[in-house]
Design an enzyme around this catalytic site. Structure first.
Site, PDB file in Angstrom:
ATOM      1  N   HIS A 152       0.838  -1.202   0.000  1.00  0.00           N
ATOM      2  CA  HIS A 152       0.000   0.000   0.000  1.00  0.00           C
ATOM      3  C   HIS A 152       0.879   1.261   0.000  1.00  0.00           C
ATOM      4  CE1 HIS A 152      -3.416   2.622   1.351  1.00  0.00           C
ATOM      5  NE2 HIS A 152      -2.434   3.261   1.966  1.00  0.00           N
ATOM      6  N   GLU A 153       1.905   1.263   0.841  1.00  0.00           N
ATOM      7  CA  GLU A 153       2.798   2.434   0.894  1.00  0.00           C
ATOM      8  C   GLU A 153       3.608   2.570  -0.397  1.00  0.00           C
ATOM      9  OE1 GLU A 153       2.146   4.438   3.096  1.00  0.00           O
ATOM     10  OE2 GLU A 153       0.989   3.097   4.388  1.00  0.00           O
ATOM     11  N   HIS A 156       1.537   4.435  -2.834  1.00  0.00           N
ATOM     12  CA  HIS A 156       1.627   5.890  -2.677  1.00  0.00           C
ATOM     13  C   HIS A 156       2.889   6.432  -3.353  1.00  0.00           C
ATOM     14  CE1 HIS A 156      -1.814   6.692  -0.232  1.00  0.00           C
ATOM     15  NE2 HIS A 156      -1.431   5.921   0.762  1.00  0.00           N
ATOM     16  N   GLU A 230      -5.978   7.251  -0.969  1.00  0.00           N
ATOM     17  CA  GLU A 230      -5.997   6.024  -0.169  1.00  0.00           C
ATOM     18  C   GLU A 230      -6.649   4.880  -0.934  1.00  0.00           C
ATOM     19  OE1 GLU A 230      -4.486   5.318   2.659  1.00  0.00           O
ATOM     20  OE2 GLU A 230      -3.662   7.334   2.562  1.00  0.00           O
TER      21      GLU A 230
END
Length: 323
Positions: A152-153, A156, A230
């Site tokens: 997930h990071e 980003h 997100e």
């Protein structure tokens, strides 16, 4: 059902529209202050407030752009992982895997000594990015779940959300400074009343309202950008790991914790995978929550991931394919 790539396209379009709205807001705010101070368009000679808006934005952006990640790491008391520690070594291993899966350079890793499970990404681009996780996250996640959070990071980072949110934070700060400066100037007589005598109230009143409401408007836009990114990072994590169910489980564990992360403030809360301040607003649904929450409701995020996992289990393919 919405596939991965459709969600990516939709989220990118949403971010572009919201960033354009920020530019319009800052320009409108600066011009409103200038026109009000001049008593109308006829009296406007040089748009000082508008120029100040861009100057403040530029200075803040340069500082945040080049020092933002270091300031965040320092404020959280994060440290580099100890490779001799098994949980830290596991973090390093899954980060290497996700760097390969995402096609991005290996970021600097940090561990925050905090029992609250959470993680964040910061930096200005994939070549200058950091990922931090809390000790609480390492303690409660199995390997697949930790991999999903790290993915997930990486989402980003690959999607340049770290840069987008840096710009957003600067825009919010610029609007707040301009609005506060205008109110103080008007309150304490910095604007000569004679300049405004010839101006029609119907022209000036909307400008005053815009100045007063601009900090709230900017926050609403910023939160909308944050929520959109997100969702995008969740989709990217599913793409990298081919295991959306693992991220759904990880988010459920994070949501179960009620402990806030120490050292976090509103200016850095949007960097985390879930609200580190544990405000109730981020867990609620409804129009008010959707306007002001930094993150989407975690139940909605889990539902989307579970739908992706269901398509995967039925077709044996990435949800980028037809259901």
């Amino acid at each position: 059902m919405t596939d991965i790539y459709s969600q990516q396209r939709r989220n990118r379009r949403t971010t572009i529209v919201l960033m354009a709205a920020f530019v319009v807001l800052i320009v409108s705010l600066g011009l409103s202050i200038d026109i009000y101070n001049a008593g109308g368009l006829d009296g406007l000679r040089f748009p000082a407030a508008t120029a100040a808006a861009f100057l403040i934005s530029a200075v803040n952006l340069v500082v945040s752009f080049y020092l933002g990640d270091r300031l965040v790491v320092k404020s959280l008391g994060a440290r580099r992982p100890d490779i001799k520690n098994p949980s830290h070594r596991r973090l390093h291993n899954v980060a290497v895997e996700m760097a390969l899966a995402s096609g991005t350079p290996m970021p600097k890793l940090y561990v925050i000594d905090d029992p609250a499970p959470n993680a964040f990404a910061a930096g200005r681009d994939p070549e200058n990015a950091v990922i931090g996780v809390t000790g609480g996250l390492l303690d409660i996640m199995d390997r697949d779940e930790l991999q999903a959070v790290v993915a997930h990071e990486f989402g980003h980072i690959r999607n340049y959300d770290i840069r987008t949110m840096t710009v957003v934070a600067v825009c919010v700060g610029t609007v707040a400074v301009l609005s506060d400066w205008a109110v103080r100037t008007w309150r304490y007589g910095g604007v000569a009343s004679r300049r405004r005598k010839g101006a029609h109230p119907l022209v000036l009143i909307p400008m005053v309202v815009l100045v007063l409401l601009s900090p709230l408007i900017s926050r609403i836009i910023a939160m909308a950008v944050s929520r959109s990114r997100e969702y995008q990072a969740d989709v990217s994590a599913a793409e990298f790991t081919r295991n959306p169910a693992a991220l759904a489980r990880a988010l459920a564990k994070i949501a179960h914790s009620t402990i806030p992360v120490k050292g976090v403030h509103r200016g850095t809360a949007h960097l985390f995978i879930h609200d580190p301040m544990r405000r109730r607003l981020d867990d609620k649904e409804g129009r008010y929550a959707e306007l002001l929450a930094t993150h989407p409701p975690i139940k909605k995020r889990i539902e989307r991931l579970e739908k992706m996992a269901y398509i995967w289990s039925r077709t044996g393919k990435s949800t980028g394919g037809a259901p």
